[in-house]
Scaffold this motif. Structure first.
Motif, PDB file in Angstrom:
ATOM      1  N   ARG A 136       0.802  -1.215   0.000  1.00 54.84           N
ATOM      2  CA  ARG A 136       0.000   0.000   0.000  1.00 54.84           C
ATOM      3  C   ARG A 136       0.837   1.269   0.000  1.00 54.84           C
ATOM      4  O   ARG A 136       0.401   2.288  -0.491  1.00 54.84           O
ATOM      5  CB  ARG A 136      -0.912   0.019   1.242  1.00 54.84           C
ATOM      6  N   LEU A 137       2.040   1.195   0.580  1.00 51.96           N
ATOM      7  CA  LEU A 137       2.879   2.377   0.714  1.00 51.96           C
ATOM      8  C   LEU A 137       4.168   2.200  -0.075  1.00 51.96           C
ATOM      9  O   LEU A 137       4.674   1.081  -0.224  1.00 51.96           O
ATOM     10  CB  LEU A 137       3.215   2.620   2.187  1.00 51.96           C
ATOM     11  N   ASN A 138       4.722   3.301  -0.545  1.00 51.83           N
ATOM     12  CA  ASN A 138       5.984   3.227  -1.271  1.00 51.83           C
ATOM     13  C   ASN A 138       7.103   2.650  -0.405  1.00 51.83           C
ATOM     14  O   ASN A 138       7.988   1.958  -0.901  1.00 51.83           O
ATOM     15  CB  ASN A 138       6.373   4.623  -1.761  1.00 51.83           C
ATOM     16  N   ALA A 139       7.074   2.959   0.888  1.00 54.15           N
ATOM     17  CA  ALA A 139       8.116   2.473   1.786  1.00 54.15           C
ATOM     18  C   ALA A 139       8.091   0.958   1.936  1.00 54.15           C
ATOM     19  O   ALA A 139       9.070   0.361   2.400  1.00 54.15           O
ATOM     20  CB  ALA A 139       7.984   3.132   3.164  1.00 54.15           C
ATOM     21  N   GLU A 140       6.983   0.305   1.573  1.00 56.66           N
ATOM     22  CA  GLU A 140       6.855  -1.143   1.740  1.00 56.66           C
ATOM     23  C   GLU A 140       7.302  -1.929   0.505  1.00 56.66           C
ATOM     24  O   GLU A 140       7.452  -3.149   0.577  1.00 56.66           O
ATOM     25  CB  GLU A 140       5.397  -1.504   2.039  1.00 56.66           C
ATOM     26  N   VAL A 141       7.522  -1.255  -0.613  1.00 55.48           N
ATOM     27  CA  VAL A 141       7.808  -1.956  -1.870  1.00 55.48           C
ATOM     28  C   VAL A 141       9.250  -2.465  -1.868  1.00 55.48           C
ATOM     29  O   VAL A 141      10.186  -1.704  -1.586  1.00 55.48           O
ATOM     30  CB  VAL A 141       7.581  -1.033  -3.068  1.00 55.48           C
ATOM     31  N   PRO A 142       9.475  -3.753  -2.153  1.00 55.06           N
ATOM     32  CA  PRO A 142      10.852  -4.265  -2.198  1.00 55.06           C
ATOM     33  C   PRO A 142      11.686  -3.550  -3.250  1.00 55.06           C
ATOM     34  O   PRO A 142      11.208  -3.225  -4.341  1.00 55.06           O
ATOM     35  CB  PRO A 142      10.658  -5.749  -2.557  1.00 55.06           C
ATOM     36  N   GLY A 143      12.965  -3.309  -2.915  1.00 52.67           N
ATOM     37  CA  GLY A 143      13.844  -2.622  -3.850  1.00 52.67           C
ATOM     38  C   GLY A 143      14.031  -3.370  -5.151  1.00 52.67           C
ATOM     39  O   GLY A 143      14.211  -2.752  -6.212  1.00 52.67           O
ATOM     40  N   THR A 144      13.982  -4.704  -5.098  1.00 49.15           N
ATOM     41  CA  THR A 144      14.150  -5.486  -6.329  1.00 49.15           C
ATOM     42  C   THR A 144      13.065  -5.161  -7.341  1.00 49.15           C
ATOM     43  O   THR A 144      13.314  -5.187  -8.561  1.00 49.15           O
ATOM     44  CB  THR A 144      14.130  -6.986  -6.008  1.00 49.15           C
ATOM     45  N   ARG A 145      11.856  -4.862  -6.870  1.00 48.76           N
ATOM     46  CA  ARG A 145      10.766  -4.506  -7.792  1.00 48.76           C
ATOM     47  C   ARG A 145      11.022  -3.159  -8.448  1.00 48.76           C
ATOM     48  O   ARG A 145      10.715  -2.949  -9.627  1.00 48.76           O
ATOM     49  CB  ARG A 145       9.442  -4.473  -7.030  1.00 48.76           C
ATOM     50  N   LEU A 146      11.574  -2.222  -7.674  1.00 53.61           N
ATOM     51  CA  LEU A 146      11.792  -0.875  -8.197  1.00 53.61           C
ATOM     52  C   LEU A 146      12.954  -0.818  -9.174  1.00 53.61           C
ATOM     53  O   LEU A 146      13.078   0.149  -9.929  1.00 53.61           O
ATOM     54  CB  LEU A 146      12.056   0.082  -7.031  1.00 53.61           C
ATOM     55  N   ARG A 147      13.803  -1.837  -9.152  1.00 50.06           N
ATOM     56  CA  ARG A 147      14.962  -1.853 -10.054  1.00 50.06           C
ATOM     57  C   ARG A 147      14.737  -2.701 -11.300  1.00 50.06           C
ATOM     58  O   ARG A 147      15.667  -2.983 -12.044  1.00 50.06           O
ATOM     59  CB  ARG A 147      16.191  -2.365  -9.287  1.00 50.06           C
ATOM     60  N   ARG A 148      13.505  -3.151 -11.496  1.00 51.87           N
ATOM     61  CA  ARG A 148      13.174  -3.963 -12.666  1.00 51.87           C
ATOM     62  C   ARG A 148      12.006  -3.345 -13.418  1.00 51.87           C
ATOM     63  O   ARG A 148      11.185  -2.636 -12.826  1.00 51.87           O
ATOM     64  CB  ARG A 148      12.776  -5.386 -12.232  1.00 51.87           C
ATOM     65  N   PRO A 149      11.935  -3.607 -14.745  1.00 55.01           N
ATOM     66  CA  PRO A 149      10.759  -3.158 -15.501  1.00 55.01           C
ATOM     67  C   PRO A 149       9.496  -3.781 -14.885  1.00 55.01           C
ATOM     68  O   PRO A 149       9.552  -4.900 -14.364  1.00 55.01           O
ATOM     69  CB  PRO A 149      11.014  -3.675 -16.920  1.00 55.01           C
ATOM     70  N   PRO A 150       8.365  -3.113 -14.896  1.00 49.07           N
ATOM     71  CA  PRO A 150       8.127  -1.819 -15.554  1.00 49.07           C
ATOM     72  C   PRO A 150       8.384  -0.609 -14.655  1.00 49.07           C
ATOM     73  O   PRO A 150       8.121   0.517 -15.068  1.00 49.07           O
ATOM     74  CB  PRO A 150       6.631  -1.905 -15.893  1.00 49.07           C
ATOM     75  N   TRP A 151       8.889  -0.813 -13.427  1.00 54.96           N
ATOM     76  CA  TRP A 151       9.027   0.287 -12.484  1.00 54.96           C
ATOM     77  C   TRP A 151      10.441   0.873 -12.464  1.00 54.96           C
ATOM     78  O   TRP A 151      10.676   1.854 -11.773  1.00 54.96           O
ATOM     79  CB  TRP A 151       8.639  -0.182 -11.077  1.00 54.96           C
TER      80      TRP A 151
END
Length: 505
Positions: A430-445
């Motif tokens: 629900r929050l940006n602080a909860e999103v794993p870093g691996t997701r943010l470093r891969r497409p589409p994010w």
């Protein structure tokens, strides 16, 4: 009849377990034996129950009484079993027909005169009963409003053992819970009262929108404490699930307001700098109690004058901050409490704490380094925003009350959180602080290389850790959400680096 069984609930941490209280009365020398891993309070229940039964006008059976609490391998704590033990004992002796209590959970502590006293943890106990398929519970009258917030549960209260006996024998009415349980009202300080400190206000808004941890470093009087105390005022109210979690934790700690009802405002905990490790993360003899970080679950844990806290207490926060839970191990079994709190720390830049700031600091460089070194690198690395506040100026001080109110800022926070929740719903976040870093470093994010060039250079140079890299990316997403953009751009990443490191980009 020499055997009877009634239902109760035992707590291990914040988790409730259905417990069967068995009573068997056999010929022999009068005695009372309690089995099923009882603690000291339960061992003493035999004396409380005996006095309560006799003072309620009932005959005490002079037989060998065996009381067993099932499952026997589950540790049992506290005095909430008293009323169930008394009812089971009277049923086993033939004094009380237990058919009206079939499938009913009974909770309460007994006084020697037969009064039924309130107990801690009734809300998670009632919730556990509902999850187990129980439809009716009998609780102390003082706890009935608390138990009544559990949906699908029929709650009745009792104030004396005599009243419960009259209900079972003659169908006399029990005490109805309040028909309207108000949500406890809270009114806190407003962000409009903070003078100046535009950077601090921006950092507070970003922290609220993304669920980020925040460090405020600056001289005395700069507004660090004022800002931290106003963070709950710009956080959204708790939804039903979060409110139940928070209210259950405060029920276990015995901190619920007398009027009952769900706690809808995010909690705010500000322990003193002399607080011990058990006070911060939880602990204590017997059943480990929740600490300040669990009581701040879904809210804010504020550590004012953070370098004055013991280093051990600060380091104990590292694991809960990373995982959002506290596991307290004990020889008789562990307890686990949720601890998804936003950490806010405030610190002076040096021991002398000159209000004029660094320009008039009287501390030698070694003293400054030693002072802030009490906040270890691994702990600071887990804090997303690290903001340095400047001393207050006269012109800024006279502007107090002219800035945006908490209501206006909270509206932007709600919109930003809604955008993040919609984006990450497929990930169960629900929050940006909860999103794993691996997701943010891969497409589409994954962000374009041109937008993260400065960030990658800092990682390669060692001035930023891999954890810090991910936290800056999360901050950039929160900044974009606050400004109404679908994705962060180079300027958002630059602002995120500034809020993380204090360096202008």
């Amino acid at each position: 009849m020499s055997y009877a069984r009634v239902l109760c609930v035992g707590l291990v941490g914040v988790t409730g377990h259905l417990v069967e209280v068995e009573a068997d009365l056999a010929p022999g020398l009068p005695a009372v034996v309690i089995s099923g891993l009882p603690d000291t309070a339960l061992h003493e229940a035999r004396d409380r129950v005996r006095a309560a039964v006799v003072n309620s006008g009932q005959r005490w059976p002079n037989r060998r009484i065996t009381l067993n609490l099932l499952p026997a391998t589950l540790p049992k704590f506290g005095s909430a079993f008293d009323l169930a033990i008394a009812v089971a004992l009277l049923g086993g002796s033939g004094e009380l027909p237990l058919a009206p209590l079939d499938g009913v959970v009974i909770l309460g502590e007994l006084g020697l005169d037969g009064t039924v006293r309130p107990v801690r943890g009734v809300l998670p106990m009632a919730a556990a009963a509902a999850r187990a398929g129980v439809e009716r519970v009998i609780v102390p009258a003082a706890n009935s409003a608390e138990a009544a917030v559990v949906p699908g549960l029929r709650v009745r209260g009792v104030d004396t053992l005599h009243r419960l006996i009259a209900f079972v024998r003659d169908g006399a009415p029990l005490i109805e819970p309040p028909t309207h349980v108000p949500t406890p009202a809270t009114s806190g300080p407003d962000l409009a009262e903070v003078a100046g400190q535009g950077l601090g206000r921006r950092a507070l808004e970003v922290a609220a929108a993304g669920g980020h941890h925040l460090a405020l470093i600056g001289p005395p009087g700069a507004g660090k404490t004022m800002l931290a105390e106003r963070l709950p005022s710009i956080l959204p109210e708790l939804d039903d699930d979060a409110a139940l979690e928070v209210t259950a934790l405060h029920s276990i700690a015995g901190l619920l307001p007398a009027e009952g009802g769900l706690l809808r405002r995010p909690p705010f905990q500000a322990p003193h700098h002399t607080a011990t490790i058990p006070a911060i993360v939880g602990g204590g003899a017997g059943l480990a109690r929740p600490g300040a970080i669990s009581l701040a679950h879904r809210g804010v844990l504020f550590l004012d004058e953070a370098p004055e806290f013991s280093r051990a207490a600060l380091e104990a926060l590292r694991q809960p901050l990373e995982h959002g839970r506290v596991h307290l191990a004990r020889s008789r079994g562990g307890a686990e409490y949720p601890a998804q709190a936003q950490l806010v720390i405030a610190a002076n830049p040096c021991p002398c704490a000159n209000p004029a700031g660094d320009d008039r600091c009287e501390c030698p460089p070694q003293a400054r380094r030693r002072y802030l070194a009490r906040l270890s690198g691994p702990l600071l690395d887990r804090i997303d925003l690290q903001v340095r506040l400047l001393p207050m100026r006269a012109a800024e001080l006279m502007e107090a009350g002219t800035h945006e109110s908490s209501t206006a800022v909270a509206a932007r926070v709600v919109a930003a959180r809604a955008a993040a929740a919609d984006r990450w719903s497929a990930l169960g976040r629900r929050l940006n602080a909860e999103v794993p870093g691996t997701r943010l470093r891969r497409p589409p994010w994954q962000l374009p290389a041109a937008d993260t060039a400065e960030l990658r250079a800092r990682l390669d140079s060692g001035s930023l850790s891999a954890r810090g890299f991910d936290r800056v990316i999360r901050l950039a997403w929160t900044i974009a959400d606050l400004d109404g953009r679908a994705r962060p751009d180079r300027h958002d990443v630059g602002e995120a680096i500034h809020l993380r490191t204090g360096e202008a980009i």
